[in-house]
Design a protein around this motif. Sequence first.
Motif, mmCIF file in Angstrom:
data_model
loop_
_atom_site.group_PDB
_atom_site.id
_atom_site.type_symbol
_atom_site.label_atom_id
_atom_site.label_comp_id
_atom_site.label_asym_id
_atom_site.label_seq_id
_atom_site.Cartn_x
_atom_site.Cartn_y
_atom_site.Cartn_z
ATOM 1 N N LEU A 1 3.332 -45.520 -11.554
ATOM 2 C CA LEU A 1 3.576 -46.641 -10.745
ATOM 3 C C LEU A 1 2.896 -47.840 -11.358
ATOM 4 O O LEU A 1 2.607 -48.923 -10.478
ATOM 5 C CB LEU A 1 2.738 -46.130 -9.353
ATOM 6 N N GLU A 2 2.456 -47.960 -12.530
ATOM 7 C CA GLU A 2 1.829 -48.971 -12.918
ATOM 8 C C GLU A 2 2.868 -50.513 -12.818
ATOM 9 O O GLU A 2 2.256 -51.415 -12.368
ATOM 10 C CB GLU A 2 1.475 -48.793 -14.391
ATOM 11 N N PRO A 3 4.053 -50.317 -13.188
ATOM 12 C CA PRO A 3 4.813 -51.724 -13.127
ATOM 13 C C PRO A 3 5.057 -51.959 -11.549
ATOM 14 O O PRO A 3 4.974 -53.037 -11.416
ATOM 15 C CB PRO A 3 6.103 -51.252 -13.487
ATOM 16 N N ALA A 4 4.805 -50.933 -10.766
ATOM 17 C CA ALA A 4 5.023 -51.325 -9.216
ATOM 18 C C ALA A 4 3.854 -52.005 -8.906
ATOM 19 O O ALA A 4 3.783 -53.148 -7.954
ATOM 20 C CB ALA A 4 5.462 -49.928 -8.322
ATOM 21 N N LEU B 1 6.349 -44.791 -4.244
ATOM 22 C CA LEU B 1 7.911 -43.996 -4.091
ATOM 23 C C LEU B 1 8.813 -45.166 -3.371
ATOM 24 O O LEU B 1 10.022 -45.409 -3.789
ATOM 25 C CB LEU B 1 7.818 -42.740 -3.479
ATOM 26 N N LEU B 2 8.350 -45.692 -2.442
ATOM 27 C CA LEU B 2 9.465 -46.659 -1.609
ATOM 28 C C LEU B 2 9.579 -47.967 -2.462
ATOM 29 O O LEU B 2 10.691 -48.222 -2.541
ATOM 30 C CB LEU B 2 8.404 -47.184 -0.195
ATOM 31 N N ALA B 3 8.629 -48.364 -3.225
ATOM 32 C CA ALA B 3 9.108 -49.453 -4.229
ATOM 33 C C ALA B 3 10.037 -48.929 -5.172
ATOM 34 O O ALA B 3 10.809 -49.570 -5.286
ATOM 35 C CB ALA B 3 7.643 -49.889 -4.847
ATOM 36 N N LEU B 4 9.793 -47.915 -5.983
ATOM 37 C CA LEU B 4 10.836 -47.333 -6.832
ATOM 38 C C LEU B 4 12.076 -47.188 -6.099
ATOM 39 O O LEU B 4 13.155 -47.181 -6.979
ATOM 40 C CB LEU B 4 10.212 -45.956 -7.448
#
Length: 400
Positions: free
Chosen positions: A15-18, A187-190
């Motif tokens: 999740l680092e980029p998010a 997860l929502l962001a991805l």
Amino acid sequence: MSELHNLFLPCPRGLEPALAAEMQALESPTLRTGKEVPSGVPARGTLEDVMRLNLHSRIASRVLLRLGHAPVEQADDVYRLALKMPWERWFAPDQTLRVDVTADHSPLESLHFAALRAKDGLCDRFRMRGMERPDVDREQPDVRVHLHLSATEALLYLDTSGEPLFKRGWRTAHGEAPLKENLAAGLLALSGWTPQAVLFDPLCGAGTLVVEAAQMACNLAPGLGRGFGFERLRGFGAQAWEDIRQAALAARRAAQAPIFAADIDPRMVELTRANAQRAGVEAVVQVKQGDVMDAVPPIQLQPGQAGHLVTNPPYAERIEAKGREAEEFLPRLGDVLKQRFTGWNAALLLADLQADRALRLKPARRHVVYNGPIECRLFTFQLVAGRPPRKTAAGAGAGD
Ligand SMILES: C[S@@+](CC[C@H](N)C(=O)[O-])C[C@H]1O[C@@H](n2cnc3c(N)ncnc32)[C@H](O)[C@@H]1O
């Protein structure tokens, strides 16, 4: 308050980029978001940025403020580093503390002993200045110190969050295998869901995904229902904190699109309702009981409106007991998506790294994410009308 500090925000792997995108979206003129590294994002920012990050970050696990670092070959190097840090600037000796340690290829044999030496150095610093030694309290410390040991260095941080940030304060009980709140937000962001789109989680469990989404849709900061470690540290202005909180409260808005949830287990339906209520978003989340195999789109999409089905199905071993049903679960779910959710986007978190074969769907993306220590994939699908069902050949490479 305008002094810049070195910060590090750990987060679930994948999740680092998010997280970096979320930090940039804060649009703070003083916050410099660094290049992400595995399991976190470094930054430079003021103490006001630290407060804002704690209040607003959905994906970070903590906000750590780096006090210093030094090469380390033995535990006494950690002691000497801790002795040099200006702890008295940040807290008083009558406050209790706890030292946590993480390591990545550290040469030191005992991490526990390294943490103990950090605590000794910190306490001796106070004692040498004629003050009491702070007491340790593992359960409810006033101050949390974080020691990280890399292959060559010891890094000492103040943990400005206190309890980890995924503890938002709204969870009542949890169902089977709940997602951590920060993983759900990531997860929502991805998945590509945005608050303008309809969201549906047909296997909602305790409702983590839909409650996170509903708070995002209402622009409700995740930290409004909890306290933070920095509130017990010196230097974090009480008025500045109150202003930041008030601005966050005033930013609440009405959700633009509905959010739906369902679960086969009526207890999970109740739990999702209770969690949504405690999170202040019960009016946004519509929950009902139902079998995912009977699921249909909960609403007709308006022209130009996107629909996202985002979910984490039960792990194979949890449906194993039902025998053949377990084997058939993913193929049947794939059929439901193909046959009834044309025009929707779907994102499924699965621990089976090749679950797209069982679903018989071709993923648009396979994001590598970790649910705690478990390596998973978030498979995203565009359910386009007329797309031929996928054969069982190998799919795209991991992480593409
Ligand atoms: C891994 S849990 C979801 C956890 C959830 N994301 C959370 O954070 O709490 C999977 C859920 O699927 C539900 N479930 C299992 N089979 C189902 C079915 N056929 N239809 C609907 N829900 C089902 C279980 O009751 C369980 O709550």
